[in-house]
Motif scaffolding. Structure first.
Motif, mmCIF file in Angstrom:
data_model
loop_
_atom_site.group_PDB
_atom_site.id
_atom_site.type_symbol
_atom_site.label_atom_id
_atom_site.label_comp_id
_atom_site.label_asym_id
_atom_site.label_seq_id
_atom_site.Cartn_x
_atom_site.Cartn_y
_atom_site.Cartn_z
ATOM 1 N N ASP A 4 187.872 134.801 67.240
ATOM 2 C CA ASP A 4 186.782 135.459 66.689
ATOM 3 C C ASP A 4 186.817 135.589 65.006
ATOM 4 N N ALA A 5 187.923 135.727 64.754
ATOM 5 C CA ALA A 5 188.547 135.857 63.194
ATOM 6 C C ALA A 5 188.151 134.588 62.338
ATOM 7 N N GLY A 6 187.928 133.391 63.025
ATOM 8 C CA GLY A 6 187.590 132.233 62.526
ATOM 9 C C GLY A 6 188.767 131.355 62.164
ATOM 10 N N PHE A 7 188.924 130.494 60.978
ATOM 11 C CA PHE A 7 189.873 129.801 60.733
ATOM 12 C C PHE A 7 189.940 129.481 59.196
ATOM 13 N N THR A 8 191.053 129.099 58.816
ATOM 14 C CA THR A 8 191.230 128.662 57.365
ATOM 15 C C THR A 8 191.569 127.283 57.105
ATOM 16 N N SER A 9 191.987 126.636 58.248
ATOM 17 C CA SER A 9 192.145 125.119 57.941
ATOM 18 C C SER A 9 192.037 124.484 59.574
ATOM 19 N N PHE A 10 191.828 123.175 59.448
ATOM 20 C CA PHE A 10 191.898 122.481 60.651
ATOM 21 C C PHE A 10 192.164 120.949 60.413
ATOM 22 N N THR A 11 192.495 120.495 61.679
ATOM 23 C CA THR A 11 192.694 118.862 61.491
ATOM 24 C C THR A 11 192.004 118.602 62.829
ATOM 25 N N ILE A 12 191.648 117.040 62.927
ATOM 26 C CA ILE A 12 190.990 116.631 64.070
ATOM 27 C C ILE A 12 191.770 115.464 64.417
ATOM 28 N N GLU A 13 191.678 115.408 65.846
ATOM 29 C CA GLU A 13 192.915 114.247 66.188
ATOM 30 C C GLU A 13 191.563 112.949 66.492
ATOM 31 N N PRO A 14 192.042 111.682 66.655
ATOM 32 C CA PRO A 14 191.129 110.655 66.968
ATOM 33 C C PRO A 14 190.382 110.869 68.345
ATOM 34 N N SER A 15 189.016 110.579 68.303
ATOM 35 C CA SER A 15 188.258 110.654 69.465
ATOM 36 C C SER A 15 188.786 109.991 70.539
ATOM 37 N N ILE A 16 188.552 110.395 71.738
ATOM 38 C CA ILE A 16 188.502 109.583 73.013
ATOM 39 C C ILE A 16 187.540 109.853 73.974
ATOM 40 N N PRO A 17 187.150 108.587 74.582
ATOM 41 C CA PRO A 17 185.982 108.738 75.513
ATOM 42 C C PRO A 17 186.108 109.935 76.470
ATOM 43 N N ASN A 18 184.793 110.637 77.105
ATOM 44 C CA ASN A 18 184.870 111.410 77.867
ATOM 45 C C ASN A 18 183.368 111.097 78.958
ATOM 46 N N GLN A 19 182.816 111.906 79.645
ATOM 47 C CA GLN A 19 181.623 111.753 80.429
ATOM 48 C C GLN A 19 180.375 111.789 79.576
ATOM 49 N N PHE A 20 180.588 112.514 78.612
ATOM 50 C CA PHE A 20 179.342 112.798 77.438
ATOM 51 C C PHE A 20 179.345 111.828 76.336
ATOM 52 N N GLY A 21 180.527 111.229 76.162
ATOM 53 C CA GLY A 21 180.662 110.279 74.811
ATOM 54 C C GLY A 21 181.898 110.156 74.293
ATOM 55 N N ARG A 22 182.211 111.227 73.541
ATOM 56 C CA ARG A 22 183.633 111.450 73.023
ATOM 57 C C ARG A 22 184.257 112.802 72.684
ATOM 58 N N GLN A 23 185.554 112.889 72.653
ATOM 59 C CA GLN A 23 185.819 114.308 72.383
ATOM 60 C C GLN A 23 187.035 114.104 71.661
ATOM 61 N N SER A 24 187.345 115.368 70.795
ATOM 62 C CA SER A 24 188.467 115.151 69.867
ATOM 63 C C SER A 24 189.336 116.617 69.993
ATOM 64 N N THR A 25 190.421 116.522 69.789
ATOM 65 C CA THR A 25 191.107 117.845 69.819
ATOM 66 C C THR A 25 191.007 118.332 68.303
ATOM 67 N N VAL A 26 190.838 119.753 68.092
ATOM 68 C CA VAL A 26 190.613 120.227 66.899
ATOM 69 C C VAL A 26 191.766 121.149 66.783
ATOM 70 N N HIS A 27 192.964 121.007 65.837
ATOM 71 C CA HIS A 27 193.881 121.855 65.633
ATOM 72 C C HIS A 27 193.405 122.989 64.540
ATOM 73 N N PHE A 28 193.265 124.207 64.780
ATOM 74 C CA PHE A 28 192.928 125.204 63.831
ATOM 75 C C PHE A 28 194.229 126.018 63.415
ATOM 76 N N SER A 29 194.088 126.567 62.216
ATOM 77 C CA SER A 29 195.051 127.794 61.893
ATOM 78 C C SER A 29 194.290 128.760 61.101
ATOM 79 N N LEU A 30 194.937 130.083 61.227
ATOM 80 C CA LEU A 30 194.229 131.169 60.548
ATOM 81 C C LEU A 30 195.462 131.688 59.935
ATOM 82 N N GLU A 31 195.279 131.732 58.397
ATOM 83 C CA GLU A 31 196.365 132.547 57.685
ATOM 84 C C GLU A 31 195.715 133.703 57.360
ATOM 85 N N LYS A 32 196.406 134.895 57.771
ATOM 86 C CA LYS A 32 196.011 136.206 57.290
ATOM 87 C C LYS A 32 196.911 137.189 57.274
ATOM 88 N N ASP A 33 197.206 137.923 56.225
ATOM 89 C CA ASP A 33 198.300 138.926 55.962
ATOM 90 C C ASP A 33 199.821 138.275 56.095
#
Length: 181
Positions: free
Chosen positions: A103-132
Motif C-alpha cells: 500500500d505504500a507503493g514502490f521506489t524501484s522495480f525490475t521485470i523478468e522476461p515474460s512467459i506464456p499463460n492462459q491470458f497471454g503472457r505474464q512477468s514477475t515484477v520485483h519491487f523495492s521500497l526504500e523508506k527511512d
C-alpha cells in the motif's frame, strides 16, 4: 571445385543458424509493455500522488496500458466510489497503492522476461521500497494480453506475504466489486 563446395557449405551452415539467432534477438513485447506501464505509473506517482483508485485525470494518464475490460472496471469503480461518497457510506478503494501488493507503493522495480499463460503472457515484477533507510522487497505478477495488436495490462496479482488483505488476490478482483458500499 572443393574450395567452391566448401564456400557453399559454409554459407549454408551460416544460413541455418539465422533462425536460431533471430529467435534469441526477438523483443519481449509483453515485458516491454509492462515496463512502460510501471515507468508511466512511477512518473505519475512523482507528479500527482495516486492514492487508492486513480482519479479521472490520473486514470487518463495510464489507461492506454489497460485492456478495454480493465479500463471499464476502473471507470465503473470510480462511479461506485462516487455513489458511496454521496450516500455518506465508507468510500471503497480510497487508500494505498492498488498497482502493487504494498500500500505504500514502490521506489524501484525490475521485470523478468515474460512467459506464456492462459491470458497471454505474464512477468514477475520485483519491487523495492526504500523508506527511512530500510528496504522492503517483494514480487508481484503482471498479466498481459494482446489486444488490437498491442500487449496491455490484463491484471496484476499480489504476492507479497506481508500484504495480508491483498495476498493471493489481484487488481481486478479487488476493484470489480459492485455494489461496494
Amino acid at each position: 571445385m572443393i574450395r567452391h563446395f566448401l564456400s557453399i557449405a559454409l554459407g549454408l551452415s551460416l544460413l541455418s543458424t539465422l533462425p536460431v539467432n533471430a529467435a534469441k534477438s526477438e523483443k519481449d513485447e509483453a515485458r516491454e509493455a509492462a515496463i512502460r506501464f510501471f515507468d508511466d505509473y512511477a512518473a505519475l506517482q512523482k507528479n500527482d500522488k495516486v492514492v487508492g483508485l486513480p482519479n479521472m485525470q490520473q486514470l487518463d494518464a495510464i489507461s492506454q496500458h489497460f485492456i478495454p475490460k480493465l479500463h471499464r472496471i476502473f471507470y465503473i469503480s470510480l462511479r461506485e466510489q462516487h455513489r458511496c461518497r454521496t450516500r455518506d457510506k465508507v468510500t471503497p478503494w480510497s487508500n494505498g497503492d492498488l498497482f502493487t501488493s504494498n500500500d505504500a507503493g514502490f521506489t524501484s522495480f525490475t521485470i523478468e522476461p515474460s512467459i506464456p499463460n492462459q491470458f497471454g503472457r505474464q512477468s514477475t515484477v520485483h519491487f523495492s521500497l526504500e523508506k527511512d533507510g530500510k528496504v522492503q522487497r517483494w514480487d508481484d505478477e503482471v498479466i498481459l494480453r494482446k489486444e488490437n495488436g498491442q500487449w496491455m495490462i490484463y491484471d496484476i496479482e499480489y504476492h507479497a506475504p506481508f500484504a495480508a488483505q491483498k495476498a493471493g488476490k489481484s487488481l481486478q478482483s479487488i476493484i470489480d466489486k459492485n455494489p461496494a458500499c
